[in-house]
Design an enzyme around this catalytic site. Structure first.
Site, PDB file in Angstrom:
ATOM      1  N   HIS A  12       1.097  -1.213   0.018  1.00 52.65           N
ATOM      2  CA  HIS A  12       0.090   0.088   0.001  1.00 52.65           C
ATOM      3  C   HIS A  12       0.875   1.276   0.116  1.00 52.65           C
ATOM      4  O   HIS A  12       0.279   2.401   0.532  1.00 52.65           O
ATOM      5  CB  HIS A  12      -0.892  -0.191   1.211  1.00 52.65           C
ATOM      6  CG  HIS A  12      -0.389  -0.029   2.477  1.00 52.65           C
ATOM      7  ND1 HIS A  12      -1.008  -0.415   3.686  1.00 52.65           N
ATOM      8  CD2 HIS A  12       0.695   0.773   2.834  1.00 52.65           C
ATOM      9  CE1 HIS A  12      -0.312  -0.123   4.741  1.00 52.65           C
ATOM     10  NE2 HIS A  12       0.880   0.684   4.315  1.00 52.65           N
ATOM     11  N   HIS A  59      -1.768   5.917   8.983  1.00 51.99           N
ATOM     12  CA  HIS A  59      -0.351   6.378   9.095  1.00 51.99           C
ATOM     13  C   HIS A  59      -0.412   7.583   9.673  1.00 51.99           C
ATOM     14  O   HIS A  59       0.561   8.311   9.637  1.00 51.99           O
ATOM     15  CB  HIS A  59       0.434   6.236   7.799  1.00 51.99           C
ATOM     16  CG  HIS A  59       0.368   4.661   7.141  1.00 51.99           C
ATOM     17  ND1 HIS A  59      -0.706   4.202   6.566  1.00 51.99           N
ATOM     18  CD2 HIS A  59       1.343   3.959   7.178  1.00 51.99           C
ATOM     19  CE1 HIS A  59      -0.192   3.094   6.199  1.00 51.99           C
ATOM     20  NE2 HIS A  59       0.864   2.917   6.451  1.00 51.99           N
ATOM     21  N   HIS A 193       9.995  -3.878   5.787  1.00 52.13           N
ATOM     22  CA  HIS A 193      10.514  -2.285   5.688  1.00 52.13           C
ATOM     23  C   HIS A 193      10.968  -1.705   6.876  1.00 52.13           C
ATOM     24  O   HIS A 193      10.155  -2.169   7.846  1.00 52.13           O
ATOM     25  CB  HIS A 193       9.709  -1.650   4.725  1.00 52.13           C
ATOM     26  CG  HIS A 193       8.117  -1.208   5.187  1.00 52.13           C
ATOM     27  ND1 HIS A 193       7.366  -2.450   5.497  1.00 52.13           N
ATOM     28  CD2 HIS A 193       7.303  -0.198   5.085  1.00 52.13           C
ATOM     29  CE1 HIS A 193       5.996  -1.800   5.839  1.00 52.13           C
ATOM     30  NE2 HIS A 193       6.087  -0.534   5.433  1.00 52.13           N
ATOM     31  N   GLU A 240       3.388  -4.579   9.878  1.00 52.54           N
ATOM     32  CA  GLU A 240       2.403  -4.347   8.944  1.00 52.54           C
ATOM     33  C   GLU A 240       1.816  -5.916   8.553  1.00 52.54           C
ATOM     34  O   GLU A 240       0.655  -6.080   8.002  1.00 52.54           O
ATOM     35  CB  GLU A 240       2.690  -3.686   7.797  1.00 52.54           C
ATOM     36  CG  GLU A 240       2.520  -2.164   8.036  1.00 52.54           C
ATOM     37  CD  GLU A 240       2.660  -1.214   6.844  1.00 52.54           C
ATOM     38  OE1 GLU A 240       2.690   0.075   6.985  1.00 52.54           O
ATOM     39  OE2 GLU A 240       2.735  -1.713   5.783  1.00 52.54           O
TER      40      GLU A 240
HETATM   41  C1  DHB Z   1       6.537   3.160   2.640  1.00 49.99           C
HETATM   42  C2  DHB Z   1       5.846   2.095   3.055  1.00 49.99           C
HETATM   43  C3  DHB Z   1       4.778   1.894   3.890  1.00 49.99           C
HETATM   44  O1  DHB Z   1       3.917   0.983   4.452  1.00 49.99           O
HETATM   45  C4  DHB Z   1       3.986   3.264   4.119  1.00 49.99           C
HETATM   46  O2  DHB Z   1       2.969   3.287   4.630  1.00 49.99           O
HETATM   47  C5  DHB Z   1       4.814   4.401   3.663  1.00 49.99           C
HETATM   48  C6  DHB Z   1       5.816   4.427   2.740  1.00 49.99           C
HETATM   49  C7  DHB Z   1       7.508   3.221   1.775  1.00 49.99           C
HETATM   50  O3  DHB Z   1       8.358   1.998   1.702  1.00 49.99           O
HETATM   51  O4  DHB Z   1       7.959   4.197   1.277  1.00 49.99           O
HETATM   52 FE    FE Z   2       2.213   1.286   5.523  1.00 47.37          FE
END
Ligand code: DHB
Ligand code: FE
Length: 281
Positions: A12, A59, A193, A240
């Protein structure tokens, strides 16, 4: 009765919304990512679900750090997106399914999941980017959507097991709804991430592939992990994955993976896309 026809997992990240706005889907950077979606478009066109339940996290658009429900479910007629920064376009309003939402909320509370019920709710990239990916050119006007928002931004976060169990209760609630609706469940976000700190940019492809395998074959293995385990293995935003576990909980164990794609890096993440069909009895 309402029936769940399958689940879809998808990234997302907001940069996808920007790529869509700029029409960059066929550039070398984006093509291997966007190529995962045409089989899903074809399946959605064929199956014509009435409702999408979208597991996502907010977020900071609707819930900031001062008020952070662990589980929040939308029960609105309509959901709006708003400018979150990042330079991405907002998307047209999304239709709700308040009657089914209230049924789900009543059933969840009855089953001791004390969710926050939102009769007004702005939805951020966690929900809007998946909508754009599933229904290109914002062609989701016919769909009814129920946002299911789980806290993955501020500790303490709910455990993988709690999210899986919540998904199970939600699946049972859908199957007990007395209307002939076809429902698809979306699990968004992930995979590994880390957006800041010393390990910014950390991606663990081996762990991502492990999660994509286990989410189908043995989700219980993932429910044994803690949030801390997920941070160690998958980075500070790796939790997540609990959004995927919510989706998986709502599905049965009689599943067929029709399509699967893993590509990295997309922005800072490993992006896992899966189309999972329920084998109807
Ligand atoms: C990114 C990933 C995410 O899950 C998010 O909510 C915002 C940014 C990213 O990898 O840039
Ligand atoms: Fe995210």
């Amino acid at each position: 009765m309402a029936k769940i026809i399958g689940g879809i997992t998808t990234s997302h990240i907001p940069l996808i919304g920007k790529a869509i706005a700029e029409g960059s889907q066929q550039t070398p950077y984006w093509k291997p990512f966007f190529d995962a979606y045409p089989p899903i478009h074809a399946w959605l066109e064929e199956e014509q679900p009435d409702v999408a339940i979208v597991f996502y996290n907010d977020h900071g658009l609707e819930f900031f750090l001062d008020k952070k429900p662990t589980f929040a479910i939308g029960a609105a007629e309509e959901y709006h997106n708003a400018d979150e920064g990042w330079g991405i376009n907002t998307i047209p309003p999304i239709k709700g399914a308040p009657e089914l939402s209230w049924h789900i909320c009543n059933q969840l509370v009855e089953n001791e999941f004390d969710i926050t019920i939102c009769q007004e709710m702005k939805v951020d990239h966690g929900l809007t980017v998946p909508m754009q990916l599933m229904w290109p050119n914002n062609s989701y006007g016919h769909m009814k959507v129920i946002p299911v928002c789980i806290n993955v931004e501020q500790h303490p976060m709910p455990s993988p097991k709690r999210c899986f169990d919540m998904g199970k209760a939600l699946g049972d609630a859908i199957r007990s709804f007395d209307k002939d609706l076809k429902v698809v469940i979306l699990g968004t976000g992930g995979l590994s991430h880390q957006l800041d700190g010393e390990r910014a940019g950390f991606i663990n492809t081996e762990f991502d592939r492990y999660c994509m395998d286990k989410i189908i074959s043995e989700p219980e293995a993932l429910t044994k992990l803690s949030i801390r385990d997920l941070i160690i293995e998958a980075g500070s935003q790796g939790p997540e994955l609990i959004l995927w576990l919510g989706m998986r909980g709502a599905l049965s164990n009689n599943l067929e993976v029709l399509h699967s794609n893993y590509h990295y890096p997309i922005s800072n993440t490993g992006a896992g896309t899966m189309l999972i069909q329920e084998q109807q009895p």
